[in-house]
Design an enzyme around this catalytic site. Sequence first.
Site, short mmCIF file in Angstrom:
data_model
loop_
_atom_site.label_atom_id
_atom_site.label_comp_id
_atom_site.label_asym_id
_atom_site.label_seq_id
_atom_site.Cartn_x
_atom_site.Cartn_y
_atom_site.Cartn_z
N ARG A 51 0.82 -1.22 0.00
CA ARG A 51 0.00 0.00 0.00
C ARG A 51 0.85 1.27 0.00
O ARG A 51 0.38 2.35 -0.33
CB ARG A 51 -0.92 -0.02 1.22
CG ARG A 51 -2.25 0.65 0.99
CD ARG A 51 -3.21 0.46 2.15
NE ARG A 51 -2.60 0.77 3.40
CZ ARG A 51 -2.69 0.02 4.50
NH1 ARG A 51 -3.39 -1.09 4.49
NH2 ARG A 51 -2.09 0.38 5.62
N TYR A 105 -15.38 21.43 -10.86
CA TYR A 105 -15.90 20.15 -11.36
C TYR A 105 -17.02 19.66 -10.42
O TYR A 105 -16.85 19.65 -9.19
CB TYR A 105 -14.73 19.16 -11.40
CG TYR A 105 -15.07 17.73 -11.72
CD1 TYR A 105 -15.69 17.38 -12.92
CD2 TYR A 105 -14.71 16.72 -10.84
CE1 TYR A 105 -15.96 16.06 -13.21
CE2 TYR A 105 -14.97 15.39 -11.12
CZ TYR A 105 -15.61 15.07 -12.32
OH TYR A 105 -15.87 13.75 -12.61
N ASP A 177 -6.91 22.48 -9.41
CA ASP A 177 -7.14 21.37 -10.33
C ASP A 177 -6.76 21.91 -11.70
O ASP A 177 -7.47 22.73 -12.28
CB ASP A 177 -8.62 20.96 -10.28
CG ASP A 177 -8.95 19.82 -11.25
OD1 ASP A 177 -8.18 19.62 -12.21
OD2 ASP A 177 -9.99 19.16 -11.05
N LYS A 202 -7.05 11.66 -17.50
CA LYS A 202 -7.28 12.38 -18.77
C LYS A 202 -6.01 12.35 -19.62
O LYS A 202 -5.60 11.29 -20.03
CB LYS A 202 -7.75 13.80 -18.48
CG LYS A 202 -8.79 13.92 -17.37
CD LYS A 202 -10.12 13.29 -17.72
CE LYS A 202 -11.10 13.48 -16.56
NZ LYS A 202 -12.22 12.56 -16.58
C1 LIG Z 1 -11.52 18.93 -14.04
C2 LIG Z 1 -11.68 17.54 -13.54
N1 LIG Z 1 -11.13 17.21 -12.37
C3 LIG Z 1 -11.25 15.97 -11.87
C4 LIG Z 1 -11.93 14.99 -12.55
C5 LIG Z 1 -12.08 13.64 -11.94
O1 LIG Z 1 -11.28 12.70 -12.54
P1 LIG Z 1 -11.61 11.14 -12.44
O2 LIG Z 1 -12.68 10.87 -13.43
O3 LIG Z 1 -10.33 10.47 -12.70
O4 LIG Z 1 -12.11 10.89 -11.03
C6 LIG Z 1 -12.51 15.28 -13.79
C7 LIG Z 1 -13.25 14.23 -14.54
O5 LIG Z 1 -13.92 14.48 -15.49
C8 LIG Z 1 -12.40 16.60 -14.29
O6 LIG Z 1 -12.97 16.94 -15.46
#
Ligand SMILES: Cc1ncc(COP(=O)(O)O)c(C=O)c1O
Length: 385
Positions: A51, A105, A177, A202
């Site tokens: 882990r 998000y 983010d 992504k």
């Molecule tokens: C800007 C942004 N942050 C975080 C995430 C979350 O990522 P995950 O789908 O890997 O949880 C997304 C997913 O679409 C996103 O668009």
Amino acid sequence: MARKPETDLIGAGRKPRAAVKLPNPPVERASTVLIERAEDLYDGDRKVYGRFGLGSQDALCDALCALYEGASWCGLTPSGLSACTLSIQALCKTGDHVLMTDSAYGPTRSFALEELSRQGVEVEFYDPRISDGIAELIRDNTALIYLESPGSLTLDVQDVPAICAAAKARGVATLIDDTWSAGLLYDAFALGCDVAIQAATKYPSGHSDVLLGAILTMEADLGARIGNTLRRYGVTADSDSCYLALRGLRTLPARMRQHEASGLAAAEFLQRQPGVTRVIHPGLAGNRDHEIWKRDFNGASGLFAFELAGGRDTANRFLNALNLFGLGFSWGGFESLAIVCNPQIRRAVTPWDGDGQLIRLSIGLENAGDLIADLEQALAAAKDT
Ligand SMILES: Cc1ncc(COP(=O)(O)O)c(C=O)c1O
């Protein structure tokens, strides 16, 4: 007495191989880590359990620290969302106040509203274009400011240096983010952020087959605090996903150049189409946030949005007519995707000012001319007959 096969099979094939040099590190899969000597079982400097991260995790963290110049700590989580939520969780406590961009998000926003509020943390949303006006919202108990730039639906670009300078003056941590930038198009730390978060799902992974998050910081103290929270919650990223993300990073710059060029070509095409009332792409001259984007970014990703005049039926006709774009909620992969955003736009302090259907496109690696032809025929199909 000869040992029985079931005993031999336990250790068979474990003999260490002579080293061979490979372009990628091998995937290490394990819960158990075997310790040579009893004296070392509780040696805090050793990896004694899966882990805590094995070779794939360490290799990916090294690569991400190289991408985020100056990063001294990297933590991995099983999704981008958990990277967002757990880094916030680590840096606030009951009685604190958290400022979050109104363009965050959706699931991160829900975490703040549902989970942080339940823990007695007050969450206040702010206008993503607030710039240094954020200073007026900072209170003595503000623990952190959460930024996302550009916002992943409405693409609002934040004046990150102004927000971070105001935060620093009051000793408040800033978390961003910056998934849109892939960590490549933006120097989050040079612009003043303390913590950068990537949904490595992504662009870094890039092939739509991995869920993974990464948290990076230059600040040892913040890294230790976030790392402790990840450890205490038992958060780990699996070795195979880390391997795939590391493999994805090898081609990230080349892919991003293609995403950018095709994205801009598609955005410019859409700008000229009747029925398209607005294209929201910060890389396009004349766009609302173009000047800040030009100042702070060194390129564009392939994610942007446009407004289509009409109602949801028109949007559905457009989306259903697309042949090369899949309908799907993620982005940053090799394949182009489209969604209609209106049902998931949530705002508390800055009502969304759009009046058509907001369509978000993630431009993939297909030929740009083919993608544009597909958009053209879908726009024609969307028209009322
Ligand atoms: C800007 C942004 N942050 C975080 C995430 C979350 O990522 P995950 O789908 O890997 O949880 C997304 C997913 O679409 C996103 O668009």
